[in-house]
Scaffold this motif. Structure first.
Motif, PDB file in Angstrom:
ATOM      1  N   ASP A 302       0.851  -1.188   0.000  1.00 26.49           N
ATOM      2  CA  ASP A 302       0.000   0.000   0.000  1.00 26.49           C
ATOM      3  C   ASP A 302       0.888   1.240   0.000  1.00 26.49           C
ATOM      4  O   ASP A 302       1.966   1.235   0.602  1.00 26.49           O
ATOM      5  CB  ASP A 302      -0.914   0.020   1.220  1.00 26.49           C
ATOM      6  CG  ASP A 302      -2.121   0.929   1.025  1.00 26.49           C
ATOM      7  OD1 ASP A 302      -3.202   0.403   0.706  1.00 26.49           O
ATOM      8  OD2 ASP A 302      -1.974   2.159   1.157  1.00 26.49           O
ATOM      9  N   ILE A 303       0.402   2.295  -0.637  1.00 27.00           N
ATOM     10  CA  ILE A 303       1.188   3.525  -0.732  1.00 27.00           C
ATOM     11  C   ILE A 303       1.121   4.347   0.552  1.00 27.00           C
ATOM     12  O   ILE A 303       1.961   5.207   0.797  1.00 27.00           O
ATOM     13  CB  ILE A 303       0.717   4.373  -1.941  1.00 27.00           C
ATOM     14  CG1 ILE A 303       1.761   5.426  -2.301  1.00 27.00           C
ATOM     15  CG2 ILE A 303      -0.653   4.995  -1.669  1.00 27.00           C
ATOM     16  CD1 ILE A 303       1.496   6.123  -3.607  1.00 27.00           C
ATOM     17  N   SER A 304       0.124   4.064   1.407  1.00 29.05           N
ATOM     18  CA  SER A 304      -0.065   4.834   2.633  1.00 29.05           C
ATOM     19  C   SER A 304       0.598   4.152   3.822  1.00 29.05           C
ATOM     20  O   SER A 304       0.167   3.080   4.253  1.00 29.05           O
ATOM     21  CB  SER A 304      -1.560   5.024   2.922  1.00 29.05           C
ATOM     22  OG  SER A 304      -1.760   5.503   4.235  1.00 29.05           O
ATOM     23  N   SER A 305       1.604   4.783   4.371  1.00 27.31           N
ATOM     24  CA  SER A 305       2.295   4.213   5.530  1.00 27.31           C
ATOM     25  C   SER A 305       1.378   4.182   6.752  1.00 27.31           C
ATOM     26  O   SER A 305       1.481   3.282   7.590  1.00 27.31           O
ATOM     27  CB  SER A 305       3.551   5.020   5.841  1.00 27.31           C
ATOM     28  OG  SER A 305       3.233   6.379   6.104  1.00 27.31           O
ATOM     29  N   GLN A 306       0.477   5.167   6.853  1.00 25.25           N
ATOM     30  CA  GLN A 306      -0.419   5.211   8.006  1.00 25.25           C
ATOM     31  C   GLN A 306      -1.446   4.090   7.973  1.00 25.25           C
ATOM     32  O   GLN A 306      -1.818   3.531   9.012  1.00 25.25           O
ATOM     33  CB  GLN A 306      -1.125   6.576   8.078  1.00 25.25           C
ATOM     34  CG  GLN A 306      -0.196   7.741   8.356  1.00 25.25           C
ATOM     35  CD  GLN A 306       0.604   7.548   9.631  1.00 25.25           C
ATOM     36  OE1 GLN A 306       0.052   7.303  10.693  1.00 25.25           O
ATOM     37  NE2 GLN A 306       1.922   7.648   9.534  1.00 25.25           N
ATOM     38  N   MET A 307      -1.911   3.725   6.787  1.00 24.06           N
ATOM     39  CA  MET A 307      -2.839   2.596   6.675  1.00 24.06           C
ATOM     40  C   MET A 307      -2.140   1.301   7.089  1.00 24.06           C
ATOM     41  O   MET A 307      -2.732   0.434   7.737  1.00 24.06           O
ATOM     42  CB  MET A 307      -3.358   2.485   5.238  1.00 24.06           C
ATOM     43  CG  MET A 307      -4.166   3.674   4.766  1.00 24.06           C
ATOM     44  SD  MET A 307      -5.822   3.752   5.474  1.00 24.06           S
ATOM     45  CE  MET A 307      -6.724   2.778   4.287  1.00 24.06           C
ATOM     46  N   LEU A 308      -0.869   1.179   6.735  1.00 22.06           N
ATOM     47  CA  LEU A 308      -0.125  -0.045   7.062  1.00 22.06           C
ATOM     48  C   LEU A 308       0.096  -0.203   8.563  1.00 22.06           C
ATOM     49  O   LEU A 308       0.259  -1.328   9.049  1.00 22.06           O
ATOM     50  CB  LEU A 308       1.216  -0.057   6.321  1.00 22.06           C
ATOM     51  CG  LEU A 308       1.138  -0.194   4.797  1.00 22.06           C
ATOM     52  CD1 LEU A 308       2.533  -0.180   4.180  1.00 22.06           C
ATOM     53  CD2 LEU A 308       0.407  -1.466   4.403  1.00 22.06           C
ATOM     54  N   VAL A 309       0.101   0.906   9.296  1.00 21.89           N
ATOM     55  CA  VAL A 309       0.197   0.818  10.760  1.00 21.89           C
ATOM     56  C   VAL A 309      -0.952  -0.023  11.302  1.00 21.89           C
ATOM     57  O   VAL A 309      -0.768  -0.890  12.167  1.00 21.89           O
ATOM     58  CB  VAL A 309       0.173   2.225  11.389  1.00 21.89           C
ATOM     59  CG1 VAL A 309       0.013   2.141  12.910  1.00 21.89           C
ATOM     60  CG2 VAL A 309       1.450   2.993  11.039  1.00 21.89           C
ATOM     61  N   PHE A 310      -2.151   0.201  10.779  1.00 22.92           N
ATOM     62  CA  PHE A 310      -3.331  -0.540  11.243  1.00 22.92           C
ATOM     63  C   PHE A 310      -3.345  -1.965  10.685  1.00 22.92           C
ATOM     64  O   PHE A 310      -3.799  -2.893  11.364  1.00 22.92           O
ATOM     65  CB  PHE A 310      -4.605   0.205  10.850  1.00 22.92           C
ATOM     66  CG  PHE A 310      -4.777   1.499  11.598  1.00 22.92           C
ATOM     67  CD1 PHE A 310      -5.402   1.520  12.833  1.00 22.92           C
ATOM     68  CD2 PHE A 310      -4.285   2.683  11.087  1.00 22.92           C
ATOM     69  CE1 PHE A 310      -5.548   2.707  13.546  1.00 22.92           C
ATOM     70  CE2 PHE A 310      -4.420   3.876  11.781  1.00 22.92           C
ATOM     71  CZ  PHE A 310      -5.047   3.898  13.020  1.00 22.92           C
ATOM     72  N   ALA A 311      -2.849  -2.141   9.462  1.00 17.78           N
ATOM     73  CA  ALA A 311      -2.762  -3.491   8.903  1.00 17.78           C
ATOM     74  C   ALA A 311      -1.825  -4.366   9.736  1.00 17.78           C
ATOM     75  O   ALA A 311      -2.111  -5.550   9.984  1.00 17.78           O
ATOM     76  CB  ALA A 311      -2.270  -3.424   7.452  1.00 17.78           C
ATOM     77  N   LYS A 312      -0.738  -3.782  10.185  1.00 17.67           N
ATOM     78  CA  LYS A 312       0.233  -4.529  10.990  1.00 17.67           C
ATOM     79  C   LYS A 312      -0.386  -5.016  12.288  1.00 17.67           C
ATOM     80  O   LYS A 312      -0.062  -6.107  12.776  1.00 17.67           O
ATOM     81  CB  LYS A 312       1.447  -3.643  11.279  1.00 17.67           C
ATOM     82  CG  LYS A 312       2.576  -4.351  12.010  1.00 17.67           C
ATOM     83  CD  LYS A 312       3.782  -3.421  12.196  1.00 17.67           C
ATOM     84  CE  LYS A 312       4.913  -4.140  12.911  1.00 17.67           C
ATOM     85  NZ  LYS A 312       6.085  -3.243  13.104  1.00 17.67           N
ATOM     86  N   GLN A 313      -1.292  -4.230  12.848  1.00 10.38           N
ATOM     87  CA  GLN A 313      -1.909  -4.573  14.125  1.00 10.38           C
ATOM     88  C   GLN A 313      -2.806  -5.804  14.037  1.00 10.38           C
ATOM     89  O   GLN A 313      -3.170  -6.372  15.070  1.00 10.38           O
ATOM     90  CB  GLN A 313      -2.705  -3.372  14.648  1.00 10.38           C
ATOM     91  CG  GLN A 313      -1.831  -2.198  15.063  1.00 10.38           C
ATOM     92  CD  GLN A 313      -2.625  -0.949  15.390  1.00 10.38           C
ATOM     93  OE1 GLN A 313      -3.861  -0.952  15.391  1.00 10.38           O
ATOM     94  NE2 GLN A 313      -1.930   0.145  15.654  1.00 10.38           N
ATOM     95  N   LYS A 314      -3.152  -6.231  12.829  1.00 10.55           N
ATOM     96  CA  LYS A 314      -3.984  -7.431  12.677  1.00 10.55           C
ATOM     97  C   LYS A 314      -3.162  -8.710  12.837  1.00 10.55           C
ATOM     98  O   LYS A 314      -3.723  -9.796  12.973  1.00 10.55           O
ATOM     99  CB  LYS A 314      -4.694  -7.401  11.323  1.00 10.55           C
ATOM    100  CG  LYS A 314      -5.771  -6.305  11.274  1.00 10.55           C
ATOM    101  CD  LYS A 314      -6.588  -6.342  10.029  1.00 10.55           C
ATOM    102  CE  LYS A 314      -7.816  -5.445  10.145  1.00 10.55           C
ATOM    103  NZ  LYS A 314      -7.570  -4.066  10.498  1.00 10.55           N
ATOM    104  N   HIS A 315      -1.837  -8.609  12.738  1.00 10.84           N
ATOM    105  CA  HIS A 315      -0.930  -9.742  12.970  1.00 10.84           C
ATOM    106  C   HIS A 315      -1.259 -10.930  12.049  1.00 10.84           C
ATOM    107  O   HIS A 315      -1.224 -12.084  12.469  1.00 10.84           O
ATOM    108  CB  HIS A 315      -0.965 -10.184  14.437  1.00 10.84           C
ATOM    109  CG  HIS A 315      -0.646  -9.089  15.399  1.00 10.84           C
ATOM    110  ND1 HIS A 315       0.614  -8.550  15.520  1.00 10.84           N
ATOM    111  CD2 HIS A 315      -1.437  -8.416  16.276  1.00 10.84           C
ATOM    112  CE1 HIS A 315       0.598  -7.596  16.442  1.00 10.84           C
ATOM    113  NE2 HIS A 315      -0.626  -7.489  16.899  1.00 10.84           N
ATOM    114  N   ILE A 316      -1.588 -10.641  10.798  1.00  8.88           N
ATOM    115  CA  ILE A 316      -1.900 -11.689   9.825  1.00  8.88           C
ATOM    116  C   ILE A 316      -0.914 -11.679   8.656  1.00  8.88           C
ATOM    117  O   ILE A 316      -0.552 -12.732   8.132  1.00  8.88           O
ATOM    118  CB  ILE A 316      -3.349 -11.531   9.301  1.00  8.88           C
ATOM    119  CG1 ILE A 316      -4.345 -11.706  10.455  1.00  8.88           C
ATOM    120  CG2 ILE A 316      -3.648 -12.542   8.188  1.00  8.88           C
ATOM    121  CD1 ILE A 316      -5.788 -11.422  10.074  1.00  8.88           C
TER     122      ILE A 316
END
Length: 434
Positions: A302-316
Motif C-alpha cells: 500500500d502507498i499509505s504508511s499510516q494505513m499499514l500501521v493498522f494493517a500490521k496490528q492485525k498480525h496476519i
C-alpha cells in the motif's frame, strides 16, 4: 541525578517527535518520577496518550496540569478535546466556562452542537468564534461542514477555501474542500462549484488534491490515473477513521472477494499458498483470507504508511510493503498464487500497466480477484467521476485481462458501498493466469 532526568526528558521529546509513542511514555514517566510537577512533562505525556487515541488517560494528565496551573490554556483546551472525543459533553462545560470570552469556548460549543446534530446552533457558535478570531483554519473547516449540513452551500464552499488559506494549504483542509466540492457538485451541479474550484486550483496548482479535484470536473485524457501523492495524502489522513467510515457506508467488498475465493478454492484446501493483497489499506481482506486458508503467506502492499500501521496490528500479514503498486510489481515476478484487490483500481483509469504487473507477479494458474466500479458505456473504456474515482466498462476489463494472459474471466454484479445515499454499483471480477 539531574542529568539523568534531563536525558530522559530529552529522550521523551525526541521519541514523541518521531511518533515513537511507547518510548515517549517510558522516558516521560521515568523523568516524571524525579519531578512530578513538571508541566512540560505532564503535557507531553497527555499529548502522547492523545495521539494514541487514549483520551481518558490523556485527560488525567491535562487535569493534573490544571490543578497546578488553573489558567494553563493548552491544558484546558486539550482536556476539553479529550472529553469531546469520549462524548462526555457535560465534562467539557467547566472548561468552556474557564475559557470565558475566548473564541475557543465558542468553537468547543460548536463541536458539541455538531455532534448532537444541532447544525443551526453550531453555525451560530462558529460565526461568533470567527467574530473574535478569524485565523483558526479549523474553525473555518468545521463551518464548511456545518454550512453544508444547513444547505448554505455558498458559505460552505467559501469557508472550505478559507480553511485552506488560513491553514497554509494543509492537506487536511484541502481534503475537506475537495469533499465539499464533490458533495455539493453532486447535489447542485458542476456549475455551482466551478468558480471556487478554479480559484483553488489557480492558487494551489502544485497541490495533488487540487489537481485531482480539478480534473474530475474538467477531464483530460492524459490524466489516466490518480496522482500518487493525492492517494497517499487521502489515506494517510483517513487511516484513523477508515474502517468505521467504510462500515457506515455498508462496504462489503472484502466479504464479496471472500465469496469469490471460496468459489474457486475447495473448502478442504490445505496447501501452502502465497497471496498478495494489493492496496491492502488497513487489512480488511486479511481476516477473511486467514479464515479461508489454514496455510498461507500473505503479503500486503500500500502507498499509505499510516494505513499499514493498522494493517500490521492485525498480525496476519507476513510482510507489509509501503510502495506504489506499479513500482512494487516492477520488482516482483512469478511469486504469488493469488492476488486480491479491494477498491484499488478505482484510482486507475488506464489499467494496462497494473494488469501487466499483476500477471507478471502471478505463477502459472494463479488467480486474480478484484473489484471494479461499473461504467455502463459502449463507447468509453473508462471515465473519471466527479468524486475523483474511475469507473470502467466490462468490455475494457475483459480486453485488458485477455491481453495480459488471463482466461476464465467472470463478473459478479454487486453493490460496492453507499455514497450520498445511493448505491455504488460494481463487479467482483475473477480471472486465471494461463
Amino acid at each position: 541525578m539531574f542529568l539523568s532526568k534531563l536525558n530522559s526528558k530529552y529522550k521523551a521529546i525526541a521519541a514523541y517527535q518521531r511518533q515513537d509513542y511507547l518510548s515517549a511514555i517510558k522516558y516521560s514517566q521515568k523523568a516524571l518520577r524525579k519531578t512530578p510537577q513538571d508541566i512540560e512533562l505532564l503535557l507531553l505525556i497527555g499529548n502522547t496518550y492523545y495521539m494514541q487515541q487514549k483520551y481518558s488517560e490523556a485527560a488525567k494528565y491535562y487535569q493534573q496540569i490544571i490543578n497546578l496551573q488553573p489558567d494553563n490554556y493548552q491544558a484546558i483546551i486539550n482536556c476539553a478535546e479529550a472529553f469531546l472525543w469520549q462524548h462526555k459533553y457535560s465534562d467539557i462545560l467547566p472548561y468552556i466556562s474557564a475559557l470565558k470570552d475566548d473564541y475557543y469556548a465558542d468553537f468547543l460549543s460548536a463541536k458539541i452542537s455538531f455532534e448532537k446534530e444541532d447544525f443551526i446552533a453550531a453555525e451560530q457558535y462558529l460565526q461568533t468564534a470567527l467574530n473574535k478570531h478569524q485565523n483558526n483554519a479549523w474553525v473555518w473547516n468545521l463551518l464548511s461542514q456545518v454550512a453544508q449540513k444547513n444547505t448554505h452551500y455558498t458559505l460552505a464552499l467559501e469557508a472550505g477555501f478559507q480553511a485552506v488559506e488560513r491553514g497554509g494549504g494543509d492537506v487536511a483542509h484541502q481534503l475537506n474542500l475537495a469533499y465539499c466540492i464533490y458533495e455539493i457538485g453532486s447535489e447542485k451541479g458542476a456549475d455551482f462549484v466551478v468558480s471556487i474550484l478554479q480559484k483553488w486550483y489557480q492558487k494551489y496548482p502544485q497541490s495533488a488534491i487540487a489537481q485531482q479535484c480539478y480534473f474530475s470536473f474538467f477531464p483530460d485524457p492524459k490524466f489516466c490515473k490518480s496522482n500518487l501523492q493525492y492517494v497517499k495524502d487521502v489515506f494517510d489522513n483517513f487511516a484513523d477513521s477508515f474502517e468505521q467510515t467504510l462500515s457506515d457506508l455498508s462496504y462489503q467488498v472484502p466479504q464479496e472477494i471472500g465469496k469469490e475465493i471460496r468459489k474457486i478454492y475447495p473448502s478442504n484446501y490445505r496447501q501452502k499458498i502465497r497471496i498478495l493483497d494489493i492496496g491492502c489499506g488497513t487489512g480488511l481482506c486479511a481476516p477473511i483470507i486467514d479464515s479461508i486458508f489454514p496455510k498461507h503467506h500473505l503479503d500486503g502492499v500500500d502507498i499509505s504508511s499510516q494505513m499499514l500501521v493498522f494493517a500490521k496490528q492485525k498480525h496476519i500479514y507476513k510482510k507489509l510493503i509501503n510502495a506504489d503498486v506499479e513500482e512494487y510489481f516492477s520488482r516482483c515476478c512469478n511469486v504469488y498464487n493469488l492476488c486480491v484487490a479491494a477498491d484499488v483500481f478505482t484510482y486507475f483509469g488506464d489499467l494496462k500497466k497494473v494488469f501487466f504487473g499483476v500477471a507478471n507477479s502471478l505463477k502459472k494458474d494463479g488467480v486474480f480477484i478484484f473489484s471494479i466500479t461499473k461504467l455502463d458505456s459502449q463507447i468509453s473504456d473508462w471515465q473519471q467521476h466527479i468524486s475523483g474515482r474511475f469507473l470502467h466498462a466490462k468490455k475494457y476489463i475483459k480486453k485488458e485481462l485477455s491481453e495480459n494472459g488471463f482466461s476464465n474471466i467472470k463478473f459478479t454484479s454487486t453493490i460496492l458501498r453507499t455514497e450520498g445515499k445511493k448505491n455504488v454499483q460494481g463487479w467482483i471480477v475473477s480471472a486465471i493466469k494461463k
